[in-house]
Design an enzyme around this catalytic site. Sequence first.
Site, PDB file in Angstrom:
ATOM      1  N   GLU A   1       9.386  42.634  28.878  1.00 29.96           N
ATOM      2  CA  GLU A   1       8.828  42.304  27.554  1.00 29.96           C
ATOM      3  C   GLU A   1       7.745  41.256  27.712  1.00 29.96           C
ATOM      4  O   GLU A   1       7.902  40.303  28.486  1.00 29.96           O
ATOM      5  CB  GLU A   1       9.885  41.684  26.621  1.00 29.96           C
TER       6      GLU A   1
ATOM      7  N   GLU B   1      18.332  39.693  27.429  1.00 30.03           N
ATOM      8  CA  GLU B   1      18.285  38.245  27.190  1.00 30.03           C
ATOM      9  C   GLU B   1      19.642  37.625  26.857  1.00 30.03           C
ATOM     10  O   GLU B   1      19.869  37.187  25.721  1.00 30.03           O
ATOM     11  CB  GLU B   1      17.289  37.923  26.063  1.00 30.03           C
TER      12      GLU B   1
HETATM   13  C1  NOJ Z   1      12.996  38.990  22.608  1.00 28.46           C
HETATM   14  C2  NOJ Z   1      13.870  40.149  22.224  1.00 28.46           C
HETATM   15  O1  NOJ Z   1      14.392  40.856  23.299  1.00 28.46           O
HETATM   16  C3  NOJ Z   1      13.223  41.069  21.230  1.00 28.46           C
HETATM   17  O2  NOJ Z   1      14.236  41.756  20.586  1.00 28.46           O
HETATM   18  C4  NOJ Z   1      12.337  40.257  20.306  1.00 28.46           C
HETATM   19  O3  NOJ Z   1      11.917  40.977  19.203  1.00 28.46           O
HETATM   20  C5  NOJ Z   1      11.162  39.753  21.094  1.00 28.46           C
HETATM   21  N1  NOJ Z   1      11.632  39.022  22.262  1.00 28.46           N
HETATM   22  C6  NOJ Z   1      10.183  38.887  20.299  1.00 28.46           C
HETATM   23  O4  NOJ Z   1      10.824  37.788  19.797  1.00 28.46           O
END
Ligand code: NOJ
Length: 445
Positions: A356, A167
């Site tokens: 994710e 991200e």
């Molecule tokens: C984005 C991130 O990559 C991850 O580290 C985070 O915990 C999750 N999404 C949830 O916010």
Amino acid sequence: MIKASDFGSDFLWGVATAAPQIEGAATLYGKGLSIWDTFSNRSGKIKNNHKLAIACDFYHRYQQDIALVKLLGFKVFRFSISWARILPNGIGFVNQEGIRFYHNLIDECLRQGIVPFVTLYHWDLPQALEDEGGWTSFSINTAFNNFVSLCATEYGDKVKNWIILNEPFGFTSLGYMLGIHAPGKTGLSNFFPAVLHTALAQAEGGKILRSEVSNANIGTTYSCSEILPYTQSDNDILAAKRVDSLINRLFVEPALGLGFPTGNWDVLEKFQMEYGTWRLNERMRFDFDFIGLQNYFPLTIKYNAFVPVIQAWEVKAKNRKKPHTAMGWEINANSFYNIIKQFAAYPAIKNLMITENGAAYHDKVINGSVVDAERIEYFKLYLEALLKAKKEGVNISGYMAWTLMDNFEWAEGFNARFGLVHTDFKTLQRTIKYSGYWWQEFLKN
Ligand code: NOJ
């Protein structure tokens, strides 16, 4: 009823994690400080002043935790390498104890029949590099390339699946523009150079892996959200377009060779003029084997003249009386489907993976059980949307749930629980939630 087999026998099912959120041992075994160690020690930056020094203590418990991944039936375990654990100063001296830890972790995955997916950068920049300007400094690219090369040489024989960055919009915007994540910098004068160096890092990292690891499957991940205008007024539609350029297009387009987007927005036009970014278009391009999408919610956007720079404002799910998770994030599986389609429409994207997706709720262990029915419902809805996109011909090769166990959720500390497994942060005991058992059943069929 949806089944795992509906997605095909070669579809990869996994769970995702990240080093700073689970490992702990933050100052042990020769590890250098990361920006998150420093940031979490600054009072008021993390809810309840939670620290990541111990987190889930994965460092000492990785064997049992990988056994959990296996028990739940997942084939893939995604984790990240802590840069400061293997290069305490970011560059130069190599900490052999750190190198050994990741060898052990990878070997353990392979021993248990789990495919390791390695993220190279999941937000924990070595503090020593931040002291030199971090992502705002041109020298970060030399340091990052050196780190990638070290990982490729050490682990490339055993690890074939690689994710360069996690991200990029997330860490550049929250950490270098809004200051709510590490390193806590603010303003466009930090954000734009960070964006540029990050876009270079994702392509250069990919090129290094390609040349140094045989048969590598190389991807990178993007946070993405369908952006919906609050009304059909021109102002709301234009505001939504600006947000879309920032959130969804800013990093994928340079990787695809399209350069940075402008979205007809003078702020992004000015950035490109000022930094002469078009001269770097070729350097920012890389032919990724897959693009990782990380989606949780859509955003509904309203024009607001008082918001500096972007002149846009999110109308929260709660205020629109829409279903939402404990984070306040809207539950909307149709928007998951739409954003998958939006990315699939880029001709240069060969393959997508959902790297994710998940939901946080206020889970509690009651009589030894965690009955998280809402999370199960969330997964069902989102998986159905994914299957719909796949059946329509979108090339999607896998899905990773966020996340194996409750962990350190950045500025939220330990308060936001996303795990399929509950973590008691006092005793560090793991308890499989009902959603974990639901996955176990789902993956059997
Ligand atoms: C984005 C991130 O990559 C991850 O580290 C985070 O915990 C999750 N999404 C949830 O916010």
